[in-house]
Design a protein around this motif. Sequence first.
Motif, PDB file in Angstrom:
ATOM      1  N   ILE A  88      29.389  -1.758  47.414  1.00  0.00           N
ATOM      2  CA  ILE A  88      29.060  -0.649  48.313  1.00  0.00           C
ATOM      3  C   ILE A  88      30.252   0.284  48.467  1.00  0.00           C
ATOM      4  CG2 ILE A  88      28.448  -0.077  50.699  1.00  0.00           C
ATOM      5  CD1 ILE A  88      26.867  -2.731  50.768  1.00  0.00           C
ATOM      6  N   LYS A  89      31.458  -0.284  48.562  1.00  0.00           N
ATOM      7  CA  LYS A  89      32.666   0.534  48.685  1.00  0.00           C
ATOM      8  C   LYS A  89      32.906   1.338  47.412  1.00  0.00           C
ATOM      9  CE  LYS A  89      36.208   1.884  51.071  1.00  0.00           C
ATOM     10  NZ  LYS A  89      36.010   2.656  52.330  1.00  0.00           N
ATOM     11  N   GLU A  90      32.644   0.738  46.266  1.00  0.00           N
ATOM     12  CA  GLU A  90      32.778   1.471  45.002  1.00  0.00           C
ATOM     13  C   GLU A  90      31.825   2.657  44.962  1.00  0.00           C
ATOM     14  OE1 GLU A  90      32.102  -1.417  41.993  1.00  0.00           O
ATOM     15  OE2 GLU A  90      34.134  -2.258  42.088  1.00  0.00           O
ATOM     16  N   HIS A  91      30.622   2.467  45.501  1.00  0.00           N
ATOM     17  CA  HIS A  91      29.668   3.574  45.563  1.00  0.00           C
ATOM     18  C   HIS A  91      30.217   4.711  46.427  1.00  0.00           C
ATOM     19  CE1 HIS A  91      26.003   0.769  44.611  1.00  0.00           C
ATOM     20  NE2 HIS A  91      26.807   0.944  43.573  1.00  0.00           N
ATOM     21  N   GLU A  92      30.866   4.358  47.537  1.00  0.00           N
ATOM     22  CA  GLU A  92      31.434   5.386  48.411  1.00  0.00           C
ATOM     23  C   GLU A  92      32.540   6.155  47.705  1.00  0.00           C
ATOM     24  OE1 GLU A  92      32.765   3.485  51.944  1.00  0.00           O
ATOM     25  OE2 GLU A  92      30.769   2.793  52.548  1.00  0.00           O
ATOM     26  N   LEU A  93      33.408   5.446  47.008  1.00  0.00           N
ATOM     27  CA  LEU A  93      34.527   6.091  46.323  1.00  0.00           C
ATOM     28  C   LEU A  93      34.055   6.946  45.157  1.00  0.00           C
ATOM     29  CD1 LEU A  93      37.054   3.094  46.289  1.00  0.00           C
ATOM     30  CD2 LEU A  93      37.041   5.078  47.823  1.00  0.00           C
ATOM     31  N   ALA A  94      32.939   6.553  44.560  1.00  0.00           N
ATOM     32  CA  ALA A  94      32.457   7.271  43.376  1.00  0.00           C
ATOM     33  C   ALA A  94      31.755   8.575  43.716  1.00  0.00           C
ATOM     34  CB  ALA A  94      31.514   6.374  42.578  1.00  0.00           C
ATOM     35  N   ARG A  95      31.408   8.782  44.981  1.00  0.00           N
ATOM     36  CA  ARG A  95      30.663   9.993  45.341  1.00  0.00           C
ATOM     37  C   ARG A  95      31.460  11.260  45.062  1.00  0.00           C
ATOM     38  NH1 ARG A  95      26.656  10.047  50.369  1.00  0.00           N
ATOM     39  NH2 ARG A  95      26.025  11.831  49.128  1.00  0.00           N
ATOM     40  N   SER A  96      32.775  11.160  45.103  1.00  0.00           N
ATOM     41  CA  SER A  96      33.607  12.342  44.852  1.00  0.00           C
ATOM     42  C   SER A  96      33.751  12.642  43.364  1.00  0.00           C
ATOM     43  CB  SER A  96      34.999  12.146  45.470  1.00  0.00           C
ATOM     44  OG  SER A  96      35.624  10.990  44.926  1.00  0.00           O
TER      45      SER A  96
END
Length: 441
Positions: A239-247
């Motif tokens: 889930i954290k990787e998904h957050e970081l990948a949004r940029s």
Amino acid sequence: MSAGQRFMLPCARRMTTGLGKGLPRLSESSTKRFISLKSLFAPPPPAGDLAVGSKQRVVIKQDDLFHQLSKSPIKEMRQKGLLIQEHGCCPTCVHETSASTGQAATREPMFECPDCGYPTHCSAEHWAADKSRHSEQCGYLRESNEDEHDLRSGRTLREFEFPSAQLPEVVVNFKSWDTFLYTRSFTNVESARAMRHVSKVLTYPITIGATLHQYSPFTLGSGLTPEGLKSMTALRTTIKEHELARSEKELEMQQTPLRIFILGARAEAMLPPHLYLQLSYLLPSSSMMVYFVGPESIPTADETRSTIAVSPRLALKYHKGYFHDVIWNFAPFDPFTDVFFLFSPGLGHPKGRAGWQPTIEKLLETKCPIFATGFHQEDMDNDVAALTEDFGGEMDWLLKPQGNPFASLKRDFGIRNLGEWAIANWGIYGFRGKRYEVQRK
């Protein structure tokens, strides 16, 4: 003996009488799994059903929600009363043992309690004799009576006008329904009755979201085991990787979505798809695929659908069949992206235990986290005991059995026995196939 079992009556199966002619038959499974969401999303009653000759839909006023079922202005409620009369039995009769046969004599509950409006006993005399015991459930039955009439009253149900995406600067509080609804800006939930309506439909997506979220109420100090922390850390890393990948658009396209499997799906598969957006709003950066798997996972009115794209980040998929038979449609599995939920599965129920065993065997092989719920303390205890007896040496506990802060606030009652009640997702626990660490020599 628990509250959930205190009034389980040994009603003998009776021949169908003319009373229920034209009414739907009850299946054997309905004696145990009787939670239904039909009333929440049924179309408004026709005008003629409420007031003969009226050209406009008549609204039941908020100060006139209580009705005896036989005299209800709602046809569906009158029909419910007839079903109870046909399939139920008088609790006083059951407890009066025949001296000649040694068996309980049972008669249909034709008398409606004046306090709750439900047909509860065969006569006023038997109702009066049983009043002290019936009073333990009477208040809940009256509450249910008024709730069901409210849902069909014709008023605008503003409590079902849900908020959209969460503001980034506002943190969701998962301590209870009160704090959750407040921090998620559910501004139209203004009464206890509205809370019951909303919690009954949101208990499924919010239980999932509260379990996966980084601010979950289930922590090391609140039931989560060290093994559970390992499993949740794996999922939350994704889930954290998904957050970081949004940029980074290119990175975002490469992300593997979360896969949430709901096995033995029934009522939760029949919710309007847009309600699962509330789960997506809790994890706004993650793409999610929710799989409903089970013989009852597709509503009979629309058996052709298999996939619904609710939003660019949320898809619902329906698979009609047993998980252990269709598992190869989903393999391989990854503990970093896959999680399973079993909502009130009845793992310890005599009629369901053997049927669940092949599925549990396959689930444990995936090494992915599995969370299950129960209707009440006894239901959950039975499931946990069955799991321990059948698979105790093959699994690790992730979440100790405990009450679920996002259980439904509405109590549902069985048609055959009004003393048998259930609360959707009352308790929750988690487990996983045992992992064996590599030992260096």
